[in-house]
Design a protein around this motif. Structure first.
Motif, PDB file in Angstrom:
ATOM      1  N   ALA A  18       0.832  -1.206   0.000  1.00  0.00           N
ATOM      2  CA  ALA A  18       0.000   0.000   0.000  1.00  0.00           C
ATOM      3  C   ALA A  18       0.867   1.256   0.000  1.00  0.00           C
ATOM      4  N   GLU A  19       1.953   1.269   0.790  1.00  0.00           N
ATOM      5  CA  GLU A  19       2.856   2.421   0.822  1.00  0.00           C
ATOM      6  C   GLU A  19       3.553   2.620  -0.519  1.00  0.00           C
ATOM      7  N   LEU A  20       3.965   1.517  -1.144  1.00  0.00           N
ATOM      8  CA  LEU A  20       4.589   1.620  -2.470  1.00  0.00           C
ATOM      9  C   LEU A  20       3.627   2.169  -3.509  1.00  0.00           C
ATOM     10  N   ALA A  21       2.391   1.721  -3.477  1.00  0.00           N
ATOM     11  CA  ALA A  21       1.391   2.217  -4.431  1.00  0.00           C
ATOM     12  C   ALA A  21       1.151   3.708  -4.228  1.00  0.00           C
ATOM     13  N   GLU A  22       1.109   4.137  -2.970  1.00  0.00           N
ATOM     14  CA  GLU A  22       0.907   5.553  -2.683  1.00  0.00           C
ATOM     15  C   GLU A  22       2.096   6.379  -3.149  1.00  0.00           C
ATOM     16  N   ARG A  23       3.299   5.858  -2.925  1.00  0.00           N
ATOM     17  CA  ARG A  23       4.501   6.582  -3.340  1.00  0.00           C
ATOM     18  C   ARG A  23       4.587   6.679  -4.872  1.00  0.00           C
ATOM     19  N   ARG A  24       4.251   5.581  -5.564  1.00  0.00           N
ATOM     20  CA  ARG A  24       4.264   5.606  -7.029  1.00  0.00           C
ATOM     21  C   ARG A  24       3.255   6.602  -7.561  1.00  0.00           C
ATOM     22  N   LYS A  25       2.109   6.701  -6.913  1.00  0.00           N
ATOM     23  CA  LYS A  25       1.080   7.671  -7.319  1.00  0.00           C
ATOM     24  C   LYS A  25       1.624   9.092  -7.175  1.00  0.00           C
ATOM     25  N   GLY A  26       2.318   9.350  -6.068  1.00  0.00           N
ATOM     26  CA  GLY A  26       2.926  10.665  -5.854  1.00  0.00           C
ATOM     27  C   GLY A  26       4.000  10.965  -6.877  1.00  0.00           C
ATOM     28  N   GLU A  27       4.782   9.951  -7.245  1.00  0.00           N
ATOM     29  CA  GLU A  27       5.822  10.141  -8.253  1.00  0.00           C
ATOM     30  C   GLU A  27       5.217  10.442  -9.615  1.00  0.00           C
ATOM     31  N   ALA A  28       4.086   9.835  -9.928  1.00  0.00           N
ATOM     32  CA  ALA A  28       3.419  10.116 -11.205  1.00  0.00           C
ATOM     33  C   ALA A  28       2.931  11.556 -11.244  1.00  0.00           C
ATOM     34  N   VAL A  29       2.417  12.053 -10.129  1.00  0.00           N
ATOM     35  CA  VAL A  29       1.964  13.442 -10.060  1.00  0.00           C
ATOM     36  C   VAL A  29       3.159  14.383 -10.223  1.00  0.00           C
ATOM     37  N   ALA A  31       5.956  13.737 -11.795  1.00  0.00           N
ATOM     38  CA  ALA A  31       6.418  13.651 -13.180  1.00  0.00           C
ATOM     39  C   ALA A  31       5.538  14.493 -14.095  1.00  0.00           C
ATOM     40  N   ALA A  32       4.237  14.492 -13.839  1.00  0.00           N
ATOM     41  CA  ALA A  32       3.332  15.310 -14.653  1.00  0.00           C
ATOM     42  C   ALA A  32       3.613  16.798 -14.448  1.00  0.00           C
ATOM     43  N   LYS A  33       3.880  17.191 -13.205  1.00  0.00           N
ATOM     44  CA  LYS A  33       4.208  18.600 -12.933  1.00  0.00           C
ATOM     45  C   LYS A  33       5.516  18.994 -13.610  1.00  0.00           C
ATOM     46  N   GLU A  34       6.481  18.090 -13.604  1.00  0.00           N
ATOM     47  CA  GLU A  34       7.766  18.367 -14.240  1.00  0.00           C
ATOM     48  C   GLU A  34       7.614  18.532 -15.753  1.00  0.00           C
ATOM     49  N   MET A  35       6.778  17.699 -16.360  1.00  0.00           N
ATOM     50  CA  MET A  35       6.534  17.824 -17.806  1.00  0.00           C
ATOM     51  C   MET A  35       5.892  19.167 -18.128  1.00  0.00           C
ATOM     52  N   GLN A  36       4.943  19.601 -17.303  1.00  0.00           N
ATOM     53  CA  GLN A  36       4.286  20.876 -17.522  1.00  0.00           C
ATOM     54  C   GLN A  36       5.287  22.024 -17.361  1.00  0.00           C
ATOM     55  N   SER A  37       6.154  21.935 -16.374  1.00  0.00           N
ATOM     56  CA  SER A  37       7.176  22.960 -16.175  1.00  0.00           C
ATOM     57  C   SER A  37       8.144  23.008 -17.350  1.00  0.00           C
ATOM     58  N   GLU A  38       8.500  21.835 -17.872  1.00  0.00           N
ATOM     59  CA  GLU A  38       9.413  21.785 -19.011  1.00  0.00           C
ATOM     60  C   GLU A  38       8.784  22.429 -20.241  1.00  0.00           C
ATOM     61  N   GLU A  39       7.509  22.177 -20.478  1.00  0.00           N
ATOM     62  CA  GLU A  39       6.822  22.800 -21.611  1.00  0.00           C
ATOM     63  C   GLU A  39       6.772  24.315 -21.435  1.00  0.00           C
ATOM     64  N   SER A  40       6.563  24.769 -20.223  1.00  0.00           N
ATOM     65  CA  SER A  40       6.533  26.198 -19.949  1.00  0.00           C
ATOM     66  C   SER A  40       7.897  26.832 -20.214  1.00  0.00           C
ATOM     67  N   ARG A  41       8.962  26.139 -19.801  1.00  0.00           N
ATOM     68  CA  ARG A  41      10.311  26.663 -20.061  1.00  0.00           C
ATOM     69  C   ARG A  41      10.610  26.717 -21.544  1.00  0.00           C
TER      70      ARG A  41
END
Length: 116
Positions: A18-29, A31-41
């Motif tokens: 359960a902790e791993l699934a929660e951590r992976r979910k956070g990592e996906a979020v 990664a999505a924020k990083e992609m959006q920041s990269e597009e903005s840059r």
């Protein structure tokens, strides 16, 4: 005794899963924020490139016109003409950078498709 131990291990395994699934979910979020920041840059970099090319073309036109007026003696007319040419060149550079105008073809024979 082994049943208690197996149950304890199974409970720990479920909790860790359960902790791993929660951590992976956070990592996906993240990664999505990083992609959006990269597009903005990338957008900011393209905007700065386009604006600097536009201003540089106008400045070069102004300086060429000023130097022409200085050496030839056609006081405002060379500067006005070259300033307008620089403005047109700046607009053309912006349109090329955005992709609305095709880049000029080279005349070295590479783009003839193997004919020659």
């Amino acid at each position: 005794m082994t049943d208690d131990r197996d149950e304890g291990l199974e409970e720990r395994r479920k909790r860790l899963s359960a902790e791993l699934a929660e951590r992976r979910k956070g990592e996906a979020v993240d990664a999505a924020k990083e992609m959006q920041s990269e597009e903005s840059r990338k957008g900011m970099a393209l905007g700065l490139k386009i604006s600097s090319e536009f201003i540089a073309a106008i400045a070069v036109g102004f300086m060429l016109g000023f130097l022409l007026d200085r050496f030839v003696g056609t006081t405002p007319w060379g500067m006005i003409a070259f300033l307008l040419l620089g403005f047109c060149a700046g607009i053309l550079n912006v349109l090329r950078a955005v992709g609305m105008v095709a880049k000029p073809r080279s005349f070295d024979g590479d783009d003839q498709g193997g004919k020659g």
